[in-house]
Design an enzyme around this catalytic site. Structure first.
Site, mmCIF file in Angstrom:
data_model
loop_
_atom_site.group_PDB
_atom_site.id
_atom_site.type_symbol
_atom_site.label_atom_id
_atom_site.label_comp_id
_atom_site.label_asym_id
_atom_site.label_seq_id
_atom_site.Cartn_x
_atom_site.Cartn_y
_atom_site.Cartn_z
ATOM 1 N N ARG A 327 0.796 -1.224 0.000
ATOM 2 C CA ARG A 327 0.000 0.000 0.000
ATOM 3 C C ARG A 327 0.837 1.287 0.000
ATOM 4 N NH1 ARG A 327 -2.916 1.140 4.003
ATOM 5 N NH2 ARG A 327 -4.596 2.179 2.854
ATOM 6 N N CYS A 358 13.876 -5.441 -4.456
ATOM 7 C CA CYS A 358 14.690 -4.747 -5.457
ATOM 8 C C CYS A 358 13.889 -3.661 -6.180
ATOM 9 C CB CYS A 358 15.241 -5.769 -6.444
ATOM 10 S SG CYS A 358 16.608 -5.132 -7.429
ATOM 11 N N TYR A 387 -5.967 -5.425 3.652
ATOM 12 C CA TYR A 387 -5.294 -5.213 2.373
ATOM 13 C C TYR A 387 -3.778 -5.372 2.441
ATOM 14 C CZ TYR A 387 -9.886 -3.490 1.256
ATOM 15 O OH TYR A 387 -11.246 -3.386 1.103
#
Length: 428
Positions: A327, A358, A387
């Site tokens: 998020r 990465c 979420y």
């Protein structure tokens, strides 16, 4: 610092969550680790029953399972007597395997496949929320094949811009979700012409993480006008009005809102408009998801590398990041965190919490105040129940964390930690 909405408190040196020592949880299960409080989830379900279902006649609450769904979560929601909304075949299949009562399941989605709708219809899902006109033909075709008459709601796009991030708005005019207001009566006429479809009413959803109630009032007024016109034009009596969810919760310093801050104005507006338009008061449905599980979850990480860039920034890297919580990278979501093993020490240092993956955008929290940070410390990130697990991934071929459920000071695994073998399981 105020810890928002969590049961538990502070021991001599470690942070306690839902009666459990989080440092000991990290030792027992490893990190990263999702931790959920069943106590908090049930407390929220109790508030829904007290302040909505038992307070008002002809009401129903269904859990928006996209926020967080496992078989154990489905069992908890079932035991609390709430319904469930699902948005995919996978969520529906989870509900089926958890023996969730199908009559209490509402199936959403803006592009349900034929296979998904077939799964829903074969298993007698309670409601299908129709998102576009062509979906009616697909439902009719499958329902005819199985000789079943399916109950549906029409999802209406009310065309309202609300105050939340644009990525989690769903009710604005150009939304991918719902039937535009200009097309509603054309869709109604088609619906009434179909043999295997039983229209019960309407649905709207405005977005997610909404912190004011005015937008719900405006949406109800729009829906009441549709209900009035549907009755006047076609003699259709609206039996159900699903007002969606999206109720916001505090992530950092914003104040939390009780359920009735949202639901009281919704019911009052429905009642007022039904009286004004001489309409039968429909069953009013709400779909809270984040509001039930968001604050019920934390994530535990172990501190690794600490990189100091003189006069600029100190990066504190953890053993997770954007894979277990995308998020912040997706839409700048903000979180608060503490060091579980240094909960009583003064937070005199400003650091940035970086993930291990990465991507330069793999930052969990910018400019966080913490005590002196050392490799091996345990970081607790709050309000990760919604979420986070649901949106997690295997980018960089990293296994997903385990999920541990806490209840009355006891812990149990409800999702096993993935292994490298899980990562390559489907490779050929």
């Amino acid at each position: 610092m105020r810890i928002m909405g969590y049961s538990g408190g502070v021991s001599v040196s470690n942070f306690i969550f839902s009666g459990c020592d989080t440092v000991e949880l990290a030792k027992k299960y490893g990190t990263p680790l999702y931790v959920m409080s069943e106590d908090h989830i049930r407390e929220r379900c109790g508030e829904i029953k007290r302040d909505f279902i038992n307070k008002y006649p002809k009401t129903k609450a269904v859990y928006a399972s996209k926020a967080f769904l496992t078989k154990e979560m489905a069992r908890i929601i079932k035991s609390e007597g709430l319904g469930m909304d699902v948005v995919s075949g996978g969520e529906l299949y989870t509900a089926i395997k958890a023996d969730f009562p199908m009559e209490d399941v509402i199936f959403h989605g803006n592009n349900k496949t034929k296979d998904e709708l077939t799964l829903a219809i074969k298993n007698n899902v309670g409601r299908i929320v129709v998102d576009y006109v062509e979906e009616l033909d697909l439902i009719e075709e499958i329902a005819k094949e199985y000789n079943k008459r399916m109950k549906i709601l029409l999802r209406i796009n009310p065309g309202l811009d609300i105050q939340t991030h644009k990525y989690i708005q769903t009710g604005q005019k150009d939304s991918k979700f719902g039937i535009p207001l200009d097309n509603i009566y054309e869709v109604l006429e088609k619906t009434f012409s179909l043999k295997y479809i039983d229209l019960l009413g309407f649905h709207f959803h405005l977005g997610s993480q909404i912190l004011d109630n005015e937008s719900y009032i405006m949406a109800v007024r729009i829906m009441a006008d549709i209900m009035k016109n549907a009755k006047g034009k076609y003699g259709f009596v609206t039996k159900e009005l699903n007002t969606g969810g999206g109720y916001g919760i505090p992530y950092t310093e914003e104040a939390g809102k009780d359920l009735n801050y949202f639901t009281d104005p919704i019911i009052n507006e429905v009642d007022k408009n039904c009286v004004e338009y001489n309409l039968e008061r429909p069953l009013v449905i709400i779909e809270p998801g984040r509001w039930i599980v968001g604050e019920a979850g934390i994530t535990l990480y172990t501190i690794g590398n600490i990189k100091k860039i003189p006069k600029l920034k100190t990066y504190v890297s953890v053993d997770g990041g954007m894979l277990d919580n995308p998020r912040p990278s997706l839409y700048g979501a903000k979180y608060q965190a503490v060091l579980a093993n240094k909960i009583n020490e003064p937070a005199n240092n400003t650091v940035t919490i970086a993930g291990k993956y990465c991507e330069s955008g793999d930052i969990l929290i910018w400019d966080l105040r913490l005590p002196k940070v050392e490799s091996g410390d345990i970081l607790v990130v709050f309000t990760t129940g919604a979420y986070n697990y649901s949106m997690s991934s295997n980018y960089n071929r990293i296994p997903r964390p385990a999920v541990v459920m806490l209840s009355q000071g006891k812990d149990r695994v409800i999702v096993k930690r993935e292994t490298y073998e899980d990562i390559i399981r489907n490779d050929i």
